[in-house]
Design a protein around this motif. Structure first.
Motif, PDB file in Angstrom:
ATOM      1  N   LEU A   1       0.830  -1.214   0.000  1.00  0.00           N
ATOM      2  CA  LEU A   1       0.000   0.000   0.000  1.00  0.00           C
ATOM      3  C   LEU A   1       0.861   1.258   0.000  1.00  0.00           C
ATOM      4  O   LEU A   1       0.523   2.256  -0.634  1.00  0.00           O
ATOM      5  N   ALA A   2       1.990   1.201   0.711  1.00  0.00           N
ATOM      6  CA  ALA A   2       2.882   2.368   0.763  1.00  0.00           C
ATOM      7  C   ALA A   2       3.400   2.715  -0.626  1.00  0.00           C
ATOM      8  O   ALA A   2       3.709   3.871  -0.908  1.00  0.00           O
ATOM      9  N   SER A   3       3.490   1.709  -1.483  1.00  0.00           N
ATOM     10  CA  SER A   3       4.049   1.959  -2.823  1.00  0.00           C
ATOM     11  C   SER A   3       3.019   2.571  -3.775  1.00  0.00           C
ATOM     12  O   SER A   3       3.362   2.952  -4.892  1.00  0.00           O
ATOM     13  N   LEU A   4       1.762   2.666  -3.374  1.00  0.00           N
ATOM     14  CA  LEU A   4       0.738   3.243  -4.256  1.00  0.00           C
ATOM     15  C   LEU A   4       0.918   4.750  -4.361  1.00  0.00           C
ATOM     16  O   LEU A   4       0.896   5.456  -3.363  1.00  0.00           O
ATOM     17  N   GLU A   5       1.107   5.216  -5.574  1.00  0.00           N
ATOM     18  CA  GLU A   5       1.328   6.649  -5.782  1.00  0.00           C
ATOM     19  C   GLU A   5       0.599   7.110  -7.028  1.00  0.00           C
ATOM     20  O   GLU A   5       0.376   6.322  -7.948  1.00  0.00           O
ATOM     21  N   PRO A   6       0.233   8.400  -7.068  1.00  0.00           N
ATOM     22  CA  PRO A   6      -0.358   8.936  -8.280  1.00  0.00           C
ATOM     23  C   PRO A   6       0.700   8.969  -9.399  1.00  0.00           C
ATOM     24  O   PRO A   6       1.893   8.913  -9.079  1.00  0.00           O
ATOM     25  N   PRO A   7       0.384   9.021 -10.679  1.00  0.00           N
ATOM     26  CA  PRO A   7      -0.981   9.198 -11.188  1.00  0.00           C
ATOM     27  C   PRO A   7      -1.758   7.882 -11.384  1.00  0.00           C
ATOM     28  O   PRO A   7      -2.964   7.922 -11.603  1.00  0.00           O
TER      29      PRO A   7
END
Ligand SMILES: Cc1ncc(C[n+]2csc(CCOP(=O)(O)OP(=O)(O)O)c2C)c(N)n1
Ligand code: SF4
Length: 335
Positions: A279-285
Protein backbone atom coordinates in the motif's frame (compact mmCIF):
# COMPACT_ATOMS: atom_id res chain seq x y z
CA UNK A 1 -0.06 6.50 31.37
CA UNK A 2 0.75 7.30 34.96
CA UNK A 3 -0.03 10.82 36.09
CA UNK A 4 2.11 13.15 38.15
CA UNK A 5 0.42 15.93 40.11
CA UNK A 6 -1.92 18.04 38.03
CA UNK A 7 -3.55 21.22 39.24
CA UNK A 8 -6.43 20.90 36.78
CA UNK A 9 -8.22 17.75 35.72
CA UNK A 10 -10.45 18.98 32.89
CA UNK A 11 -8.38 20.56 30.17
CA UNK A 12 -9.62 22.36 27.07
CA UNK A 13 -8.06 23.41 23.77
CA UNK A 14 -7.31 26.83 25.26
CA UNK A 15 -5.03 25.28 27.87
CA UNK A 16 -2.71 24.24 25.04
CA UNK A 17 -2.52 27.64 23.31
CA UNK A 18 0.57 29.73 24.17
CA UNK A 19 1.11 33.47 24.34
CA UNK A 20 3.83 33.32 21.66
CA UNK A 21 3.48 35.16 18.33
CA UNK A 22 3.15 32.48 15.68
CA UNK A 23 5.79 33.14 13.05
CA UNK A 24 4.51 30.89 10.27
CA UNK A 25 3.43 32.52 6.99
CA UNK A 26 -0.30 33.27 6.78
CA UNK A 27 -1.99 30.28 5.12
CA UNK A 28 0.72 27.74 6.07
CA UNK A 29 -0.56 24.20 6.64
CA UNK A 30 1.27 24.13 9.97
CA UNK A 31 -1.58 26.18 11.50
CA UNK A 32 -4.12 23.47 10.68
CA UNK A 33 -1.91 20.77 12.20
CA UNK A 34 -1.35 22.83 15.36
CA UNK A 35 -5.10 23.37 15.70
CA UNK A 36 -5.84 19.62 15.50
CA UNK A 37 -3.10 18.74 17.99
CA UNK A 38 -4.47 21.37 20.41
CA UNK A 39 -7.94 19.91 19.91
CA UNK A 40 -6.90 16.34 20.68
CA UNK A 41 -4.44 16.84 23.57
CA UNK A 42 -7.11 17.71 26.20
CA UNK A 43 -8.98 14.49 25.36
CA UNK A 44 -6.04 12.21 26.11
CA UNK A 45 -6.33 12.24 29.89
CA UNK A 46 -2.71 13.28 30.43
CA UNK A 47 -1.86 16.15 32.81
CA UNK A 48 -0.51 19.07 30.80
CA UNK A 49 2.82 18.96 32.64
CA UNK A 50 3.36 15.40 31.40
CA UNK A 51 3.36 16.35 27.71
CA UNK A 52 6.68 17.17 26.02
CA UNK A 53 7.09 18.33 22.42
CA UNK A 54 10.59 17.97 20.98
CA UNK A 55 11.59 19.35 17.58
CA UNK A 56 14.63 19.86 15.38
CA UNK A 57 15.09 22.85 13.03
CA UNK A 58 12.72 24.14 10.37
CA UNK A 59 9.41 26.02 10.17
CA UNK A 60 7.62 22.91 11.45
CA UNK A 61 10.11 22.63 14.29
CA UNK A 62 8.88 25.91 15.78
CA UNK A 63 5.90 23.86 16.97
CA UNK A 64 6.94 23.53 20.66
CA UNK A 65 6.69 27.33 21.09
CA UNK A 66 3.05 27.26 20.11
CA UNK A 67 1.75 24.38 22.21
CA UNK A 68 1.51 25.14 25.90
CA UNK A 69 3.32 22.11 27.31
CA UNK A 70 6.92 21.37 28.10
CA UNK A 71 8.95 21.57 24.92
CA UNK A 72 12.43 21.56 23.49
CA UNK A 73 13.46 23.16 20.17
CA UNK A 74 16.63 21.16 19.72
CA UNK A 75 19.33 20.48 17.14
CA UNK A 76 18.80 19.95 13.41
CA UNK A 77 17.72 16.34 12.85
CA UNK A 78 18.37 15.27 16.42
CA UNK A 79 14.90 15.40 17.96
CA UNK A 80 14.51 11.57 17.90
CA UNK A 81 17.80 11.17 19.82
CA UNK A 82 16.76 13.67 22.49
CA UNK A 83 13.31 12.13 22.72
CA UNK A 84 14.96 8.73 23.18
CA UNK A 85 17.00 9.94 26.14
CA UNK A 86 14.01 11.62 27.75
CA UNK A 87 11.67 8.66 27.34
CA UNK A 88 14.17 6.22 28.82
CA UNK A 89 14.63 8.27 31.98
CA UNK A 90 11.04 9.57 32.28
CA UNK A 91 8.83 6.84 30.77
CA UNK A 92 5.68 8.32 32.33
CA UNK A 93 5.87 11.37 30.03
CA UNK A 94 3.93 11.62 26.77
CA UNK A 95 6.72 12.46 24.33
CA UNK A 96 6.01 13.92 20.87
CA UNK A 97 8.56 14.64 18.17
CA UNK A 98 7.70 17.26 15.55
CA UNK A 99 9.93 17.33 12.50
CA UNK A 100 9.98 18.30 8.81
CA UNK A 101 10.94 16.31 5.73
CA UNK A 102 14.33 18.04 5.64
CA UNK A 103 14.93 17.78 9.38
CA UNK A 104 13.86 14.13 9.62
CA UNK A 105 15.10 12.72 6.33
CA UNK A 106 18.19 14.75 5.34
CA UNK A 107 20.37 15.63 8.32
CA UNK A 108 18.28 13.53 10.71
CA UNK A 109 17.71 10.42 8.59
CA UNK A 110 19.93 8.24 10.71
CA UNK A 111 18.36 9.33 14.00
CA UNK A 112 14.88 8.74 12.67
CA UNK A 113 15.43 5.16 11.51
CA UNK A 114 17.06 4.12 14.77
CA UNK A 115 14.26 5.58 16.87
CA UNK A 116 11.78 3.67 14.70
CA UNK A 117 13.52 0.32 15.02
CA UNK A 118 14.03 0.73 18.77
CA UNK A 119 10.31 1.26 19.32
CA UNK A 120 10.24 3.73 22.18
CA UNK A 121 6.73 4.67 23.20
CA UNK A 122 6.89 8.09 21.52
CA UNK A 123 4.94 9.80 18.73
CA UNK A 124 6.70 11.23 15.69
CA UNK A 125 4.80 13.73 13.55
CA UNK A 126 6.61 14.37 10.28
CA UNK A 127 5.26 17.46 8.49
CA UNK A 128 5.99 16.72 4.84
CA UNK A 129 5.78 19.77 2.56
CA UNK A 130 8.33 18.33 0.12
CA UNK A 131 10.53 21.43 0.41
CA UNK A 132 12.86 23.24 2.83
CA UNK A 133 10.57 26.03 4.03
CA UNK A 134 12.67 27.82 6.64
CA UNK A 135 15.67 28.25 4.33
CA UNK A 136 13.41 29.55 1.55
CA UNK A 137 12.64 26.83 -0.90
CA UNK A 138 15.45 24.37 -1.60
CA UNK A 139 14.52 20.82 -2.65
CA UNK A 140 14.19 18.21 0.10
CA UNK A 141 14.50 14.40 0.19
CA UNK A 142 10.79 14.12 -0.56
CA UNK A 143 10.75 16.58 -3.50
CA UNK A 144 9.68 14.79 -6.64
CA UNK A 145 12.13 13.87 -9.43
CA UNK A 146 12.49 16.83 -11.77
CA UNK A 147 11.30 19.39 -9.20
CA UNK A 148 12.59 22.87 -10.04
CA UNK A 149 13.61 24.75 -6.90
CA UNK A 150 16.20 27.36 -5.98
CA UNK A 151 18.80 24.64 -5.45
CA UNK A 152 17.70 22.52 -8.42
CA UNK A 153 17.20 25.10 -11.19
CA UNK A 154 17.28 22.39 -13.86
CA UNK A 155 15.15 19.94 -11.91
CA UNK A 156 15.98 17.53 -9.06
CA UNK A 157 17.85 14.42 -10.17
CA UNK A 158 17.43 12.63 -6.80
CA UNK A 159 14.84 9.89 -6.44
CA UNK A 160 12.65 10.95 -3.47
CA UNK A 161 12.09 9.10 -0.21
CA UNK A 162 8.61 7.82 0.51
CA UNK A 163 8.46 8.45 4.31
CA UNK A 164 5.88 5.69 4.89
CA UNK A 165 7.99 3.11 3.02
CA UNK A 166 11.06 4.27 4.91
CA UNK A 167 9.33 3.88 8.28
CA UNK A 168 8.04 0.43 7.35
CA UNK A 169 11.53 -0.51 6.18
CA UNK A 170 12.86 0.48 9.60
CA UNK A 171 10.25 -1.93 11.08
CA UNK A 172 8.22 0.80 12.78
CA UNK A 173 5.32 -0.69 14.71
CA UNK A 174 2.84 2.07 13.84
CA UNK A 175 2.85 3.91 10.53
CA UNK A 176 0.15 6.30 9.33
CA UNK A 177 -0.41 9.16 6.90
CA UNK A 178 -2.77 12.10 7.01
CA UNK A 179 -3.08 15.56 5.51
CA UNK A 180 -3.07 19.00 7.19
CA UNK A 181 -6.58 20.23 6.32
CA UNK A 182 -8.48 16.96 6.73
CA UNK A 183 -9.34 17.88 10.33
CA UNK A 184 -11.27 14.81 11.42
CA UNK A 185 -8.90 12.37 9.80
CA UNK A 186 -5.87 14.08 11.28
CA UNK A 187 -7.43 14.10 14.75
CA UNK A 188 -8.10 10.38 14.45
CA UNK A 189 -4.50 9.67 13.40
CA UNK A 190 -3.19 11.73 16.35
CA UNK A 191 -5.42 9.75 18.75
CA UNK A 192 -4.37 6.44 17.23
CA UNK A 193 -0.71 7.44 17.50
CA UNK A 194 -1.15 8.30 21.17
CA UNK A 195 -2.97 5.02 21.88
CA UNK A 196 -0.23 2.95 20.28
CA UNK A 197 2.30 1.48 22.71
CA UNK A 198 5.54 1.94 20.78
CA UNK A 199 6.90 4.43 18.26
CA UNK A 200 4.01 5.91 16.30
CA UNK A 201 5.08 7.51 13.04
CA UNK A 202 2.60 9.83 11.30
CA UNK A 203 3.46 11.49 8.00
CA UNK A 204 1.32 14.64 7.69
CA UNK A 205 1.21 16.05 4.17
CA UNK A 206 1.47 19.82 4.70
CA UNK A 207 1.04 22.68 2.29
CA UNK A 208 3.85 25.24 2.17
CA UNK A 209 1.91 27.94 0.39
CA UNK A 210 5.00 30.07 -0.13
CA UNK A 211 7.50 27.64 -1.65
CA UNK A 212 5.49 24.59 -2.77
CA UNK A 213 1.89 25.67 -2.97
CA UNK A 214 -0.73 23.13 -4.01
CA UNK A 215 1.52 20.06 -3.65
CA UNK A 216 -1.37 18.04 -2.19
CA UNK A 217 -4.30 19.84 -3.81
CA UNK A 218 -5.86 16.75 -5.32
CA UNK A 219 -6.05 15.20 -1.83
CA UNK A 220 -7.75 18.22 -0.26
CA UNK A 221 -9.92 19.69 -3.04
CA UNK A 222 -13.56 18.76 -2.29
CA UNK A 223 -14.35 17.88 -5.92
CA UNK A 224 -11.27 15.80 -6.59
CA UNK A 225 -10.29 14.07 -3.38
CA UNK A 226 -12.73 11.14 -3.66
CA UNK A 227 -10.90 9.95 -6.78
CA UNK A 228 -7.43 10.59 -5.41
CA UNK A 229 -7.56 9.41 -1.78
CA UNK A 230 -7.76 5.81 -0.62
CA UNK A 231 -8.79 5.80 3.04
CA UNK A 232 -7.35 2.80 4.88
CA UNK A 233 -9.65 1.36 7.53
CA UNK A 234 -8.78 -1.85 9.33
CA UNK A 235 -11.19 -4.67 8.40
CA UNK A 236 -12.81 -2.68 5.57
CA UNK A 237 -12.46 -3.12 1.80
CA UNK A 238 -10.05 -0.84 -0.04
CA UNK A 239 -12.49 1.19 -2.14
CA UNK A 240 -12.49 4.77 -3.39
CA UNK A 241 -14.09 7.09 -5.96
CA UNK A 242 -17.06 9.49 -5.86
CA UNK A 243 -19.50 6.58 -5.81
CA UNK A 244 -17.01 4.30 -4.06
CA UNK A 245 -17.01 2.45 -7.36
CA UNK A 246 -13.29 1.56 -7.54
CA UNK A 247 -11.33 -0.97 -5.51
CA UNK A 248 -7.81 -2.33 -5.06
CA UNK A 249 -6.93 -5.98 -5.61
CA UNK A 250 -3.86 -8.21 -6.04
CA UNK A 251 -2.74 -9.43 -9.45
CA UNK A 252 0.32 -11.64 -9.10
CA UNK A 253 2.62 -9.72 -6.78
CA UNK A 254 1.16 -6.30 -7.64
CA UNK A 255 -1.82 -4.24 -6.64
CA UNK A 256 -4.19 -2.96 -9.31
CA UNK A 257 -7.31 -0.81 -9.53
CA UNK A 258 -10.52 -2.75 -10.28
CA UNK A 259 -14.27 -2.28 -9.94
CA UNK A 260 -15.36 -2.13 -6.29
CA UNK A 261 -17.83 -4.92 -7.07
CA UNK A 262 -15.06 -7.44 -7.80
CA UNK A 263 -15.00 -10.27 -5.24
CA UNK A 264 -11.25 -10.08 -4.65
CA UNK A 265 -11.09 -6.43 -3.51
CA UNK A 266 -8.62 -6.44 -0.60
CA UNK A 267 -9.81 -5.97 2.98
CA UNK A 268 -7.34 -3.77 4.86
CA UNK A 269 -5.35 -5.44 7.62
CA UNK A 270 -3.01 -3.26 9.71
CA UNK A 271 -1.31 -6.38 11.08
CA UNK A 272 -0.58 -8.06 7.75
CA UNK A 273 3.19 -8.53 7.28
CA UNK A 274 3.16 -7.59 3.58
CA UNK A 275 0.11 -5.47 2.74
CA UNK A 276 1.34 -2.19 4.36
CA UNK A 277 4.48 -2.31 2.19
CA UNK A 278 2.40 -2.78 -0.97
CA UNK A 279 0.00 0.00 0.00
CA UNK A 280 2.88 2.37 0.76
CA UNK A 281 4.05 1.96 -2.82
CA UNK A 282 0.74 3.24 -4.26
CA UNK A 283 1.33 6.65 -5.78
CA UNK A 284 -0.36 8.94 -8.28
CA UNK A 285 -0.98 9.20 -11.19
CA UNK A 286 -1.79 5.47 -11.53
CA UNK A 287 -3.10 4.99 -7.98
CA UNK A 288 -4.87 7.04 -5.33
CA UNK A 289 -2.80 8.16 -2.32
CA UNK A 290 -3.50 6.02 0.77
CA UNK A 291 -4.31 7.94 3.97
CA UNK A 292 -4.79 6.21 7.31
CA UNK A 293 -3.00 3.56 9.35
CA UNK A 294 -0.83 1.31 7.19
CA UNK A 295 0.57 -0.78 10.02
CA UNK A 296 -0.13 -1.22 13.76
CA UNK A 297 1.58 -4.13 15.49
CA UNK A 298 2.89 -4.79 19.00
CA UNK A 299 6.51 -5.14 20.05
CA UNK A 300 8.21 -4.54 23.43
CA UNK A 301 9.34 -0.95 23.93
CA UNK A 302 12.96 0.11 24.20
CA UNK A 303 12.54 2.02 27.45
CA UNK A 304 11.00 -1.00 29.15
CA UNK A 305 13.84 -3.25 28.02
CA UNK A 306 16.45 -0.67 29.07
CA UNK A 307 14.91 -0.21 32.50
CA UNK A 308 14.57 -3.97 33.02
CA UNK A 309 18.24 -4.39 32.21
CA UNK A 310 19.22 -1.64 34.68
CA UNK A 311 17.19 -3.35 37.44
CA UNK A 312 18.82 -6.71 36.75
CA UNK A 313 22.28 -5.11 36.71
CA UNK A 314 21.59 -3.34 40.04
CA UNK A 315 20.36 -6.57 41.61
CA UNK A 316 23.44 -8.43 40.46
CA UNK A 317 26.14 -5.83 41.03
CA UNK A 318 24.63 -3.17 43.29
CA UNK A 319 23.97 0.46 42.49
CA UNK A 320 27.50 1.26 41.37
CA UNK A 321 29.63 4.35 41.77
CA UNK A 322 30.22 6.46 38.64
CA UNK A 323 33.22 8.33 40.07
CA UNK A 324 34.83 5.05 41.06
CA UNK A 325 34.16 3.63 37.59
CA UNK A 326 35.94 6.59 35.96
CA UNK A 327 39.01 6.06 38.13
CA UNK A 328 39.12 2.30 37.61
CA UNK A 329 41.53 0.54 35.24
CA UNK A 330 43.93 2.00 32.75
CA UNK A 331 43.85 5.72 33.53
CA UNK A 332 46.57 8.36 33.50
CA UNK A 333 47.07 12.02 34.26
CA UNK A 334 48.20 14.32 31.46
CA UNK A 335 50.09 17.64 31.64
C1 LIG B 1 23.49 22.02 10.81
C2 LIG B 1 22.54 22.80 9.96
N1 LIG B 1 22.47 22.56 8.65
C3 LIG B 1 21.60 23.23 7.87
C4 LIG B 1 20.78 24.17 8.43
C5 LIG B 1 19.82 24.93 7.55
N2 LIG B 1 18.45 24.47 7.65
C6 LIG B 1 17.61 25.00 8.55
S1 LIG B 1 16.08 24.32 8.47
C7 LIG B 1 16.54 23.33 7.19
C8 LIG B 1 15.59 22.38 6.52
C9 LIG B 1 14.18 22.62 6.89
O1 LIG B 1 13.34 21.84 6.11
P1 LIG B 1 12.19 20.98 6.73
O2 LIG B 1 12.69 20.06 7.78
O3 LIG B 1 11.50 20.33 5.59
O4 LIG B 1 11.28 22.02 7.49
P2 LIG B 1 10.27 23.14 7.02
O5 LIG B 1 11.02 24.43 7.21
O6 LIG B 1 9.92 22.91 5.57
O7 LIG B 1 9.13 22.98 7.94
C10 LIG B 1 17.89 23.52 6.86
C11 LIG B 1 18.60 22.79 5.78
C12 LIG B 1 20.84 24.37 9.83
N3 LIG B 1 20.02 25.23 10.44
N4 LIG B 1 21.72 23.67 10.55
S1 SF4 C 1 7.86 28.96 4.45
FE1 SF4 C 1 6.28 27.44 4.01
S2 SF4 C 1 6.42 25.92 5.68
FE2 SF4 C 1 7.49 27.80 6.34
S3 SF4 C 1 5.97 28.97 7.49
FE3 SF4 C 1 5.96 29.71 5.36
S4 SF4 C 1 4.36 28.53 4.35
FE4 SF4 C 1 4.88 27.44 6.26
Amino acid sequence: MSAASSTKTTLTRKDFVTDQDVRWCPGCGDYAILAQVQKVLPELGVPRENFVFISGIGCSSRFPYYVNTYGFHTIHGRAPAIATGLKVVRPELSVWVVTGDGDALSIGGNHLIHALRRNLDINILLFNNRIYGLTKGQYSPTSEFGKVTKSTPMGAIDHPFNPVSLALGADATFVARSVDVDARHLQEMIRRAFDHKGTAFVEILQNCNIFNDGAFEELTDKERKADHVLYLEHGKPLVFGKQREKGIRMRGHRLEVCAASEPDVIVHDEKDPLLPFLLASLEPPVFPTPLGVFRAVERPTYEQAARNQISVAKEKFGSGDLAELFRRGDTWTSG
